[in-house]
Design a protein around this motif. Structure first.
Motif, PDB file in Angstrom:
ATOM      1  N   HIS A   1      -3.598  -1.542   0.703  1.00 13.62           N
ATOM      2  CA  HIS A   1      -4.275  -1.847  -0.564  1.00 13.62           C
ATOM      3  C   HIS A   1      -4.478  -3.349  -0.792  1.00 13.62           C
TER       4      HIS A   1
ATOM      5  N   SER B   1      -9.829  -2.215  -1.317  1.00  8.95           N
ATOM      6  CA  SER B   1      -9.300  -0.912  -1.716  1.00  8.95           C
ATOM      7  C   SER B   1     -10.271  -0.215  -2.667  1.00  8.95           C
TER       8      SER B   1
ATOM      9  N   ASN C   1      -9.673   1.368  -5.546  1.00  4.42           N
ATOM     10  CA  ASN C   1      -9.428   1.165  -6.981  1.00  4.42           C
ATOM     11  C   ASN C   1      -9.085  -0.272  -7.345  1.00  4.42           C
TER      12      ASN C   1
ATOM     13  N   ILE D   1      -1.726  -2.189  -9.356  1.00  5.83           N
ATOM     14  CA  ILE D   1      -2.217  -1.594  -8.112  1.00  5.83           C
ATOM     15  C   ILE D   1      -2.113  -0.082  -8.288  1.00  5.83           C
ATOM     16  N   GLY D   2      -3.257   0.584  -8.426  1.00  9.02           N
ATOM     17  CA  GLY D   2      -3.223   2.005  -8.750  1.00  9.02           C
ATOM     18  C   GLY D   2      -2.528   2.211 -10.080  1.00  9.02           C
TER      19      GLY D   2
ATOM     20  N   GLY E   1       0.828  -1.205   0.000  1.00  5.11           N
ATOM     21  CA  GLY E   1       0.000   0.000   0.000  1.00  5.11           C
ATOM     22  C   GLY E   1       0.860   1.253   0.000  1.00  5.11           C
ATOM     23  N   SER E   2       0.252   2.357   0.362  1.00  2.00           N
ATOM     24  CA  SER E   2       0.980   3.635   0.351  1.00  2.00           C
ATOM     25  C   SER E   2       1.432   4.066   1.738  1.00  2.00           C
TER      26      SER E   2
ATOM     27  N   ILE F   1      -3.610   4.593  -4.829  1.00  2.00           N
ATOM     28  CA  ILE F   1      -3.250   3.428  -4.023  1.00  2.00           C
ATOM     29  C   ILE F   1      -3.685   3.676  -2.584  1.00  2.00           C
ATOM     30  N   SER F   2      -4.462   2.746  -2.034  1.00  2.98           N
ATOM     31  CA  SER F   2      -4.928   2.871  -0.642  1.00  2.98           C
ATOM     32  C   SER F   2      -3.769   2.654   0.321  1.00  2.98           C
TER      33      SER F   2
ATOM     34  N   ASP G   1      -7.042  -8.417  -2.477  1.00  2.00           N
ATOM     35  CA  ASP G   1      -7.431  -7.015  -2.367  1.00  2.00           C
ATOM     36  C   ASP G   1      -8.017  -6.772  -0.980  1.00  2.00           C
TER      37      ASP G   1
END
Length: 386
Positions: free
Chosen positions: A88, A105, A107, A129-130, A68-69, A84-85, A102
């Motif tokens: 994510h 998330s 997106n 992912i994103g 994730g971020s 990106i969550s 997943d």
């Protein structure tokens, strides 16, 4: 034209069907061969960002890891777009191998273009992912990628082309979609090498006039489970029947079409180009800075194949000056030089090692020593032509 992921926009037009997703996610590391004979089924060891050399080795401790971020994620992906969550997706390991899920998330997670709730981490899978696309890589997939780098180029400007070619081969092999090879020289040895990496020991048949496989349907029958290779300019009279037999999920072989120039028209080769199942091989004249590296790679292959041998600086210089018109020429010359050295310069033993006639190897040696006559031709007799 490129999107935010760095991928060419044309690649985004490839839409993965539900059947493709099911096929990809059902494969496991224990398969000896994947669907339709795809042989790259060894365990994934790392993720790599598409079109780059940015690599993320998988965790040594096989416990759930977050992508994730957020700063505390096992794999924190940089995302200035905010797609990106923070948490994510989750990477986990079980008896069936690595999988990715997943975490609801915004997106989602996409496998080869289709949104999925979870997926098995199989070699070659492209996971978006994103704005970031990650390629799942195993040792055998890395070997295929290294071959493509040799064929297309090692430079940063070629990385996207290499990854697009990698995707094209995987989809062509797993779904029996035709694949076009376009470039200079004899492309059959390159087609054979790609087949060997993607389909292993399955049949590789060249449909060619004045051979036992001059008729397309006979060649297709012999290529069942493997690859049928056809030159665009030497299509058999019954090629339309071959193309019809290769349509749909019941296709019996992968069709590789070789061409010296990009086709234009309504034939099968032109159709391949429009669906992005093509590999364009740049001229060696455009890769002058990489020529020595290419030659060394082919020499290393020959030494490995023959279980020994050696080369000199003079050997490398001769290949560069007299046998560098195409990758096929380099391959033939390096094999012959290494075979001769490995056999202590015995033409009799070297010709047997090369599976070529004593006379052909003797003629080549004689021409090699004569000024002005040492240039190699692409159609010279060699085991790789057969």
């Amino acid at each position: 034209m490129q999107n935010q992921t760095g991928r060419s926009a044309i690649s985004e037009t490839i839409v993965c069907s539900a059947a493709m997703v099911e096929l990809e996610t059902s494969r496991t590391k224990t398969d000896s061969a994947g669907p339709n004979g795809w042989s790259i089924c060894d365990e994934v060891t790392r993720l790599r960002e598409w079109g780059t050399d940015i690599v993320y080795p998988l965790p040594s401790r096989r416990e759930t890891s977050i992508i994730g971020s957020a700063g505390d994620c096992w794999l924190r992906l940089w995302d200035p777009t905010g797609r990106i969550s923070r948490r994510h997706a989750a990477l986990s390991y079980s008896a069936e191998g690595w999988s990715l899920s997943d975490l609801q998330s915004k997106n989602g997670v996409h496998l080869d273009g289709a949104r999925v709730a979870s997926l098995s981490l199989v070699s070659g899978a492209e996971i978006r992912i994103g704005p970031v696309t990650l390629i799942a890589e195993s040792p055998r997939l890395l070997a295929l990628r290294q071959l493509l780098e040799r064929i297309i180029g090692w430079g940063e400007e070629r990385r996207e082309e290499v990854d697009q070619a990698l995707f094209s081969i995987r989809i062509a092999a797993t779904h029996r979609e035709p694949l076009l090879l376009c470039g200079a020289g004899n492309l059959v040895p390159i087609a054979r090498s790609l087949h060997h990496h993607a389909l292993g020991n399955q049949p590789f048949i060249v449909c060619k006039p004045r051979t036992p496989y001059a008729r397309g349907m006979d060649a297709l029958a012999a290529a069942a489970g493997g690859t049928l290779c056809v030159w665009r300019t030497q299509q058999p009279d019954d090629f339309d029947d071959v193309v019809s037999a290769l349509r749909g999920p019941a296709a019996r072989a992968l069709l590789m079409v070789c061409a010296h120039a990009l086709p234009r028209g309504n034939d099968i080769a032109s159709q391949i180009v429009t669906v992005v199942r093509s590999i364009l091989i740049p001229p060696l004249a455009d890769r002058a800075r990489e020529l020595n590296r290419i030659i060394d790679a082919y020499f290393a292959d020959a030494i490995s194949a023959f279980g020994g041998g050696w080369v000199t600086a003079a050997d490398r210089e001769w290949v560069a000056n007299n046998a560098s018109g195409s990758l096929h020429q380099i391959g033939m010359a390096t094999r012959r030089i290494v075979a001769l050295h490995a056999c202590e310069e015995s033409v009799t033993h070297a010709s047997k090692l090369l599976s070529m006639s004593h006379g052909s190897l003797s003629d080549w040696l004689a021409r090699r020593s004569l000024p002005g006559r040492s240039q190699m031709a692409d159609d010279e007799d060699d085991v790789d032509d057969r």
